[in-house]
Design a protein around this motif. Structure first.
Motif, PDB file in Angstrom:
ATOM      1  N   ARG A 411       0.861  -1.180   0.000  1.00 51.21           N
ATOM      2  CA  ARG A 411       0.000   0.000   0.000  1.00 51.21           C
ATOM      3  C   ARG A 411       0.903   1.237   0.000  1.00 51.21           C
ATOM      4  NH1 ARG A 411      -2.041  -1.050   6.169  1.00 51.21           N
ATOM      5  NH2 ARG A 411      -0.056  -0.587   7.215  1.00 51.21           N
ATOM      6  N   LYS A 412       0.288   2.389  -0.194  1.00 51.26           N
ATOM      7  CA  LYS A 412       1.080   3.612  -0.235  1.00 51.26           C
ATOM      8  C   LYS A 412       1.554   3.964   1.167  1.00 51.26           C
ATOM      9  CE  LYS A 412       1.164   8.196  -2.288  1.00 51.26           C
ATOM     10  NZ  LYS A 412       0.488   9.091  -3.238  1.00 51.26           N
ATOM     11  N   GLY A 413       2.854   4.176   1.305  1.00 56.67           N
ATOM     12  CA  GLY A 413       3.420   4.538   2.589  1.00 56.67           C
ATOM     13  C   GLY A 413       3.445   6.035   2.805  1.00 56.67           C
ATOM     14  N   GLU A 414       3.891   6.445   3.966  1.00 57.44           N
ATOM     15  CA  GLU A 414       3.934   7.864   4.297  1.00 57.44           C
ATOM     16  C   GLU A 414       4.889   8.628   3.395  1.00 57.44           C
ATOM     17  OE1 GLU A 414       4.739   8.413   8.412  1.00 57.44           O
ATOM     18  OE2 GLU A 414       2.865   7.459   9.088  1.00 57.44           O
ATOM     19  N   ASP A 415       5.878   7.947   2.835  1.00 59.17           N
ATOM     20  CA  ASP A 415       6.822   8.600   1.929  1.00 59.17           C
ATOM     21  C   ASP A 415       6.329   8.634   0.491  1.00 59.17           C
ATOM     22  OD1 ASP A 415       7.022   5.931   1.295  1.00 59.17           O
ATOM     23  OD2 ASP A 415       9.177   5.769   1.643  1.00 59.17           O
TER      24      ASP A 415
END
Length: 502
Positions: A411-415
Motif C-alpha cells: 500500500r502507499k506509505g507515508e513517503d
C-alpha cells in the motif's frame, strides 16, 4: 411504447460531470476523464437508463512529460475537466479546459460514434464551460462564482475578434464554500437558463443545484434553488449536470452524486416546469426508483471481462491507460491470447508506472482476477493488480536482485512509495491474482488474494481502506501493471482479466 423502471444511481461507477444531449431518438453523454487515456468517453443510450461506451474524443491530449507520466511528472487530478457536449447544425461539439495546460479545447465531428474529431485550442482557462448557440452567434459561459461569457467564432473553434468577453454576473458568496460552477446553458421557452452546482458552508452543508434565468442573455438574472437532496445518502447532495427532453416530451436532469471511493455516480432526476422554472425531483426529493415512458433496451456493461483474444493491437473501449501509453511497450499480437506489458521505463512506485491499463470499479461489490506469466521478468521488476487511487494498494510479484520471486501486497506509505504489508516467496512461473471491492454503505474496502492453481485462494496482506481524494479526483480503478525499478526490458504476459459485479 411501454414504461421502464429507472433506478438510481444510473451507473454505480465513476462517471463525473455528465453532459447529455438527444439527437433524434438517441442520447449521448460525455464525462470527465482527467488523466485517463483515451479521454472524454462518449456513451450512447436510447432510453437514458442503459448506456454503452461508443467512442472517445481523443487518444491523448498532450505529449509532454506530465501527460506521459515521465520523470516524476504527472497530471493526476488535471487533464480534461467538466466537458460540455452539444449538437448544432449537424456538428457535434465537445469543449473543456485543462488546468495543467492553461488552455481551452474544442473538438468537433460530424460522426460522434466513429469520428474523426478535429481539435482546436484556445489560450486561457474557461472553467466548467457550457456552449450556447444563439441566433447565429456562439458563446461559452464559464467560471466559478464570477460567471463570464465569451463569444466564439461561428464554428466555435476560436475567440471571436472584438466579440463579447465580459463578466455576466457574480453568484452568492455569503455562507457559500464552493460558489456556483459547472454551468449548463440552454435557451428554452423564451428564457436563458443557466444551471449550476453550489456548496453552502452553512445549513445542511451539502451540494445543491441552482438555476439562473433571464429573458435577455446578458441579464438581469433571477436565481432559484431547484434541488437540495442527498437521496438519503451521507449528506452527499445530488447536483451538477444538464437537462434533456425525451422524444415523448418528458424532461430529466442528469446529475452526479459523490459516492465514496467508487467515485461520482450519475443520477437521473425527473423535471417538471412551473411558471417557466424547472423543478427537479418528486416533491423536492430524488427518487431512488421511478417509471419513465422510454423504450426498453439491452443493458451493456461499461466494465467487463477480457480474454485478450485480439487479432490486432486495439483496446476495447472499456479500457483506459493511466496517463499516455507508450504504444511500443504493449501488445496483443506478440503472444496471441495474452496482453503483453513490457517494462520500458523506471518508476519509483506503481503510481508512476507507465502503461498501467485500467477499468473503473463498480458498486455495490466487484472483483477482478488475472493470470500472469512471470518467466521474462527481470530483477527489480514489479507486476500485478493495483487498486489505483492516491492511497493505492497492490498485489503482485517482485523480482529480487538474486532473481527470487516474492508475492507481495503493498500500500502507499507515508513517503509516497510502496510499503510492503506482507510478502512471501514464490517459486512458480505463473500466478493467479485477485482483488475484491466492497462499496456498500461507504465500506470502501479492497482485499487481495493469490492462488497457484486458480481455485484455492489465499488472502494476502491487510484490508485496504479506499479513499476518494482530490489528489487524483477520480474513483478507484482496477489496473494491470508491470514496471521496472532497476533496468528496462522485463516482460509480463497477462492471460485474461476476469471481472464480476454483485
Amino acid at each position: 411504447m411501454g414504461k421502464i423502471t429507472m433506478n438510481n444511481p444510473l451507473i454505480w461507477a465513476d462517471v463525473p460531470d455528465p453532459s447529455v444531449i438527444r439527437v433524434n431518438s438517441t442520447y449521448y453523454m460525455v464525462s470527465t476523464s482527467m488523466h485517463s487515456m483515451p479521454g472524454c468517453p462518449i456513451m450512447k443510450s436510447n432510453n437514458l437508463r442503459d448506456w454503452q461506451l461508443v467512442n472517445y474524443v481523443f487518444e491523448t491530449l498532450e505529449g509532454n512529460d506530465a501527460h506521459n507520466l515521465k520523470d516524476g511528472h504527472h497530471i493526476y487530478g488535471k487533464g480534461s475537466w467538466a466537458a460540455c457536449l452539444r449538437y448544432h447544425n449537424g456538428v457535434f461539439y465537445v469543449c473543456f479546459s485543462s488546468n495543467d495546460m492553461n488552455q481551452f479545447y474544442v473538438y468537433t465531428t460530424n460522426n460522434i460514434e466513429q469520428g474523426p474529431w478535429e481539435r482546436h485550442v484556445i489560450d486561457g482557462l474557461y472553467h466548467d464551460p457550457s456552449l450556447l448557440f444563439d441566433q447565429g452567434r456562439v458563446f461559452v459561459i464559464h467560471g466559478n462564482g464570477r460567471i463570464s461569457i465569451t463569444e466564439l467564432t461561428e464554428d466555435a473553434t476560436a475567440r471571436k475578434r472584438d466579440g463579447v468577453n465580459q463578466l455576466l454576473f457574480e453568484t452568492e458568496s455569503e455562507g457559500i464554500g464552493l460558489r456556483c460552477e459547472g454551468c449548463h446553458a440552454y435557451k428554452l421557452n423564451g428564457y436563458y437558463y443557466l444551471f449550476f452546482i453550489e456548496w453552502p458552508s452553512t445549513g445542511n452543508r451539502r451540494r445543491r443545484q441552482l438555476c439562473y434565468r433571464s429573458e435577455d442573455l446578458f441579464g438581469p438574472y433571477e436565481r432559484k434553488i431547484i434541488l437540495d437532496d442527498d437521496m438519503d445518502y451521507d449528506n452527499q447532495g445530488v447536483a451538477q449536470g444538464g437537462i434533456v427532453e425525451t422524444a415523448e416530451g418528458e424532461w430529466y436532469a442528469i446529475l452526479f452524486q459523490d459516492h465514496g471511493a467508487v467515485g461520482r455516480v450519475p443520477v437521473i432526476v425527473p423535471l417538471m416546469w412551473s411558471n417557466n422554472w424547472p423543478l427537479l425531483g418528486i416533491n423536492g426529493k430524488v427518487p431512488k426508483s421511478f417509471a419513465a415512458q422510454l423504450p426498453h433496451a439491452e443493458q451493456t456493461a461499461i466494465v467487463s471481462s477480457d480474454e485478450f483474444d485480439y487479432q490486432e493491437n486495439r483496446l476495447g473501449l472499456k479500457w483506459q491507460w493511466n496517463h499516455n501509453p507508450d504504444n511500443a511497450l504493449w501488445s496483443f499480437t506478440a503472444r496471441r491470447g495474452f496482453l503483453r506489458l513490457e517494462a520500458g521505463h523506471l518508476a519509483k512506485s506503481v503510481e508512476y508506472a507507465r502503461n498501467t491499463l485500467t477499468q473503473r470499479t463498480e458498486g455495490p461489490r466487484c472483483s477482478a482476477a488475472t493470470l500472469m506469466d512471470l518467466r521474462q521478468m527481470k530483477p527489480g521488476d514489479k507486476a500485478g493488480l493495483v487498486a489505483l487511487q492516491h492511497h493505492f494498494g497492490t498485489i503482485g510479484v517482485e523480482i529480487a536482485d538474486n532473481r527470487e520471486k516474492w508475492i507481495t501486497m503493498s500500500r502507499k506509505g507515508e513517503d509516497g512509495l510502496e510499503e510492503k504489508v506482507e510478502s512471501i516467496p514464490f517459486h512458480g512461473e505463473r500466478i493467479y491474482l485477485k482483488m475484491s471491492f466492497n462499496f456498500i454503505d461507504n465500506t470502501d474496502a479492497a482485499t487481495f488474494a493469490y492462488s497457484e492453481d486458480g481455485e484455492n485462494w489465499r488472502q494476502l496482506g491487510t484490508i485496504l481502506q479506499l479513499r476518494y481524494t482530490l489528489d487524483h479526483f477520480m474513483g478507484c480503478r482496477i489496473g494491470l501493471y508491470n514496471y521496472a525499478t532497476k533496468q528496462p526490458g522485463g516482460i509480463v504476459d497477462f492471460a485474461y482479466f476476469r471481472y464480476e459485479k454483485w
